[in-house]
Design a protein around this motif. Structure first.
Motif, mmCIF file in Angstrom:
data_model
loop_
_atom_site.group_PDB
_atom_site.id
_atom_site.type_symbol
_atom_site.label_atom_id
_atom_site.label_comp_id
_atom_site.label_asym_id
_atom_site.label_seq_id
_atom_site.Cartn_x
_atom_site.Cartn_y
_atom_site.Cartn_z
ATOM 1 N N ASP A 200 -5.553 8.548 3.072
ATOM 2 C CA ASP A 200 -6.865 8.157 2.554
ATOM 3 C C ASP A 200 -7.698 7.708 3.748
ATOM 4 O O ASP A 200 -7.762 6.525 4.087
ATOM 5 C CB ASP A 200 -6.714 7.038 1.527
ATOM 6 C CG ASP A 200 -8.047 6.652 0.899
ATOM 7 O OD1 ASP A 200 -8.967 7.490 0.917
ATOM 8 O OD2 ASP A 200 -8.165 5.516 0.406
ATOM 9 N N LYS B 254 9.690 2.161 -3.040
ATOM 10 C CA LYS B 254 8.739 3.252 -3.274
ATOM 11 C C LYS B 254 8.836 3.773 -4.703
ATOM 12 O O LYS B 254 9.909 3.741 -5.321
ATOM 13 C CB LYS B 254 8.976 4.397 -2.287
ATOM 14 C CG LYS B 254 10.347 5.032 -2.356
ATOM 15 C CD LYS B 254 10.477 6.240 -1.426
ATOM 16 C CE LYS B 254 10.404 5.879 0.026
ATOM 17 N NZ LYS B 254 10.677 7.049 0.912
ATOM 18 N N ASP C 165 1.953 10.916 -0.236
ATOM 19 C CA ASP C 165 1.049 10.302 0.740
ATOM 20 C C ASP C 165 1.321 8.819 0.957
ATOM 21 O O ASP C 165 0.409 8.043 1.244
ATOM 22 C CB ASP C 165 -0.410 10.474 0.319
ATOM 23 C CG ASP C 165 -0.829 11.929 0.282
ATOM 24 O OD1 ASP C 165 -0.236 12.727 1.029
ATOM 25 O OD2 ASP C 165 -1.740 12.262 -0.495
ATOM 26 N N SER C 166 2.566 8.398 0.801
ATOM 27 C CA SER C 166 2.962 6.994 0.997
ATOM 28 C C SER C 166 2.306 6.045 -0.001
ATOM 29 O O SER C 166 2.305 4.828 0.200
ATOM 30 C CB SER C 166 2.647 6.524 2.425
ATOM 31 O OG SER C 166 3.330 7.303 3.372
ATOM 32 N N ILE C 167 1.746 6.583 -1.085
ATOM 33 C CA ILE C 167 1.122 5.731 -2.101
ATOM 34 C C ILE C 167 2.196 4.872 -2.767
ATOM 35 O O ILE C 167 3.216 5.378 -3.236
ATOM 36 C CB ILE C 167 0.381 6.578 -3.150
ATOM 37 C CG1 ILE C 167 -0.810 7.283 -2.500
ATOM 38 C CG2 ILE C 167 -0.083 5.721 -4.324
ATOM 39 C CD1 ILE C 167 -1.517 8.265 -3.405
ATOM 40 N N GLY C 168 1.962 3.579 -2.799
ATOM 41 C CA GLY C 168 2.890 2.659 -3.446
ATOM 42 C C GLY C 168 4.107 2.302 -2.628
ATOM 43 O O GLY C 168 4.952 1.530 -3.084
ATOM 44 N N GLU D 3 5.646 9.755 -6.173
ATOM 45 C CA GLU D 3 4.306 9.679 -5.595
ATOM 46 C C GLU D 3 4.292 10.445 -4.278
ATOM 47 O O GLU D 3 5.328 10.889 -3.788
ATOM 48 C CB GLU D 3 3.882 8.222 -5.366
ATOM 49 C CG GLU D 3 3.313 7.544 -6.607
ATOM 50 C CD GLU D 3 1.964 8.094 -7.038
ATOM 51 O OE1 GLU D 3 1.435 9.004 -6.364
ATOM 52 O OE2 GLU D 3 1.444 7.612 -8.064
ATOM 53 N N GLN E 226 -1.486 2.640 6.984
ATOM 54 C CA GLN E 226 -2.459 2.126 6.027
ATOM 55 C C GLN E 226 -3.298 0.986 6.599
ATOM 56 O O GLN E 226 -4.434 0.785 6.185
ATOM 57 C CB GLN E 226 -1.738 1.681 4.756
ATOM 58 C CG GLN E 226 -1.043 2.841 4.054
ATOM 59 C CD GLN E 226 -0.432 2.451 2.730
ATOM 60 O OE1 GLN E 226 -1.014 1.699 1.968
ATOM 61 N NE2 GLN E 226 0.747 2.960 2.437
ATOM 62 N N LYS F 232 -8.167 1.048 0.664
ATOM 63 C CA LYS F 232 -7.535 2.280 1.115
ATOM 64 C C LYS F 232 -6.320 2.558 0.239
ATOM 65 O O LYS F 232 -5.604 1.639 -0.146
ATOM 66 C CB LYS F 232 -7.095 2.153 2.573
ATOM 67 C CG LYS F 232 -8.236 2.055 3.565
ATOM 68 C CD LYS F 232 -7.721 1.795 4.965
ATOM 69 C CE LYS F 232 -6.774 2.889 5.424
ATOM 70 N NZ LYS F 232 -6.283 2.674 6.798
ATOM 71 N N ASN F 233 -6.104 3.845 -0.060
ATOM 72 C CA ASN F 233 -4.983 4.231 -0.914
ATOM 73 C C ASN F 233 -4.145 5.305 -0.232
ATOM 74 O O ASN F 233 -4.507 6.475 -0.229
ATOM 75 C CB ASN F 233 -5.494 4.762 -2.261
ATOM 76 C CG ASN F 233 -6.234 3.706 -3.050
ATOM 77 O OD1 ASN F 233 -5.675 2.662 -3.365
ATOM 78 N ND2 ASN F 233 -7.497 3.956 -3.344
ATOM 79 N N GLY F 234 -3.040 4.906 0.356
ATOM 80 C CA GLY F 234 -2.134 5.882 0.946
ATOM 81 C C GLY F 234 -2.450 6.197 2.393
ATOM 82 O O GLY F 234 -3.528 5.897 2.916
#
Length: 408
Positions: free
Chosen positions: A370, A150, A156-159, A154, A217, A365-367
């Motif tokens: 989203d 990770k 919202d779990s982005i990346g 960041e 996601q 979708k992003n995160g």
């Protein structure tokens, strides 16, 4: 009083004009240029500065300097995780009270956050800050697959990526540094949310994720966040956990919100995931308002500015209903139809907030948050959630229509 508010949220998520209705001439709102038509004098905002590149620190520092030269800034308010460290640095630079850089870093930087929490005696996943693939491989040799990779800052779990085997690792295009963690097998994940006023937690509410956020996601069915009742054994346990945690991470603000996520393992241990000095997403603040009749963000900001002092004594202490936030994942394609909130035929649906628009083309979708829409539902304590979800899923599948887009 000269207040600067940093805000990159759309108007559907914030209502500074309402929260500060009697002080509209005392604050300047700094926003991305794309939102300027929503935050104007017609909507209760008398002083607004728009930035073409909102997250460009050069642009931000110039406008802050200009505002401060006209009248010394007394408060800098930010409610987004992405603004936490920027706001803290500006407070220190201009000698303004509130959260400072050490606190902001511990709440924002996942490496130092976990280091602090682990050093304070809490269980955390094994973790390491890595700068190249060799360091990841060395970590895997010690802890085995799967691992979690990770970004260090960041939301919202982005990346965030779960890596199950070597070929998945090789296929990744990784921007270092990153945080690598052992994967935690758990029964459930929970969030712990609330507000601190004058150094003491005024309200702590626990929520259960029916799905692990990073696994949402690729999900196509409804994603459920359930608010636990105060007397629930897990709720009681998580409230005490959060009280201990708050004592370990410094925060200088008169009031601040918090959002903590933890794993509940198969052998009944609570393991720290991460924490933040802001409210949760996924409409959790709206669940809290529905159950306790408290707008935590408004209370937080008003207390920081000295407009209010203390917790509202007329707030309900025992929720009368079970409330849930429902996230409807996006589907790829062109949006053809979306129902109006008034058209939804279920009286237990409290609100429906679509985040997609007719004719919008969804290509990715992003995160984990989203999503196509949020819904809040409220049920009697003994009503069957699963029956309601099946009805709701069927209705949404029929009423939110996508047109498949053919790739050229």
């Amino acid at each position: 009083m000269n207040v600067v508010i940093l805000n990159h949220y759309p108007p559907v998520l914030v209502d500074y004009a309402e929260w500060l209705s009697d002080f509209v001439d005392t604050f300047t709102l700094i926003i991305p240029e794309k939102y300027k038509e929503y935050f104007d004098s017609k909507n209760g905002y008398n002083s607004v500065i728009t930035l073409k590149n909102y997250f460009n620190d050069n642009e931000l520092s110039e406008v802050i300097s200009e505002v401060n030269s006209e009248e010394k800034i007394t408060h800098i308010i930010s409610i987004s995780e992405k603004d936490t460290q920027r706001a803290a640095l500006l407070r220190e630079y201009y000698g303004i009270r509130g959260q400072k850089m050490l606190s902001a870093t511990l709440y924002r930087n996942k490496f130092w956050m976990k280091r602090k929490v682990a050093d304070s005696g809490f269980l955390v996943p094994s973790f390491k800050l890595v700068h190249n693939t060799d360091e990841i491989i060395n970590f895997i040799r010690k802890y085995n697959y799967p691992i979690i990779l990770k970004p260090i800052s960041e939301a919202d779990s982005i990346g965030v990526v779960k890596i199950n085997e070597e070929k998945e690792l090789v296929a990744l295009d990784i921007e270092y540094p990153m945080l690598v963690e052992e994967y935690i097998e758990c029964k459930n994940m929970y969030s712990i949310d609330g507000v601190v006023i004058n150094g003491n937690p005024a309200l702590i509410v626990a929520h259960k994720y029916h799905d692990k956020p990073m696994e949402n996601q690729n999900k196509t069915s409804l994603i459920i966040v359930e608010q636990l009742l105060p007397g629930d054994p897990m709720s009681l346990r998580l409230v005490e956990y959060q009280k201990r945690l708050l004592k370990e991470i410094p925060h200088e603000a008169k009031a601040y919100c918090f959002h903590t996520e933890v794993f509940h393992t198969l052998n009944d241990k609570i393991i720290f995931c991460e924490t933040a000095s802001r409210l949760a997403g996924a409409r959790i603040p709206q669940l809290i308002k529905l159950s306790y009749d408290i707008d935590l963000e408004g209370l937080n900001i008003q207390t920081q500015l000295g407009i209010r002092n203390g917790f509202p004594i007329n707030s309900r202490q025992m929720p009368e209903k079970k409330v849930y936030s429902i996230l409807l994942p996006k589907k790829l394609g062109k949006v053809v139809s979306i129902p109006d909130e008034k058209e939804i035929p279920f009286n237990w649906v409290v609100s429906f907030s679509p985040l997609i628009r007719i004719n919008e083309v969804i290509s990715e979708k992003n995160g984990s948050t989203d999503v196509a829409s949020f819904l809040i539902i409220s049920l009697d304590i003994h009503e069957d959630l699963n029956i309601k979800l099946r009805e709701l899923q069927t209705y949404l599948d029929e009423s939110i229509v996508y047109e498949k887009i053919c790739s050229s």
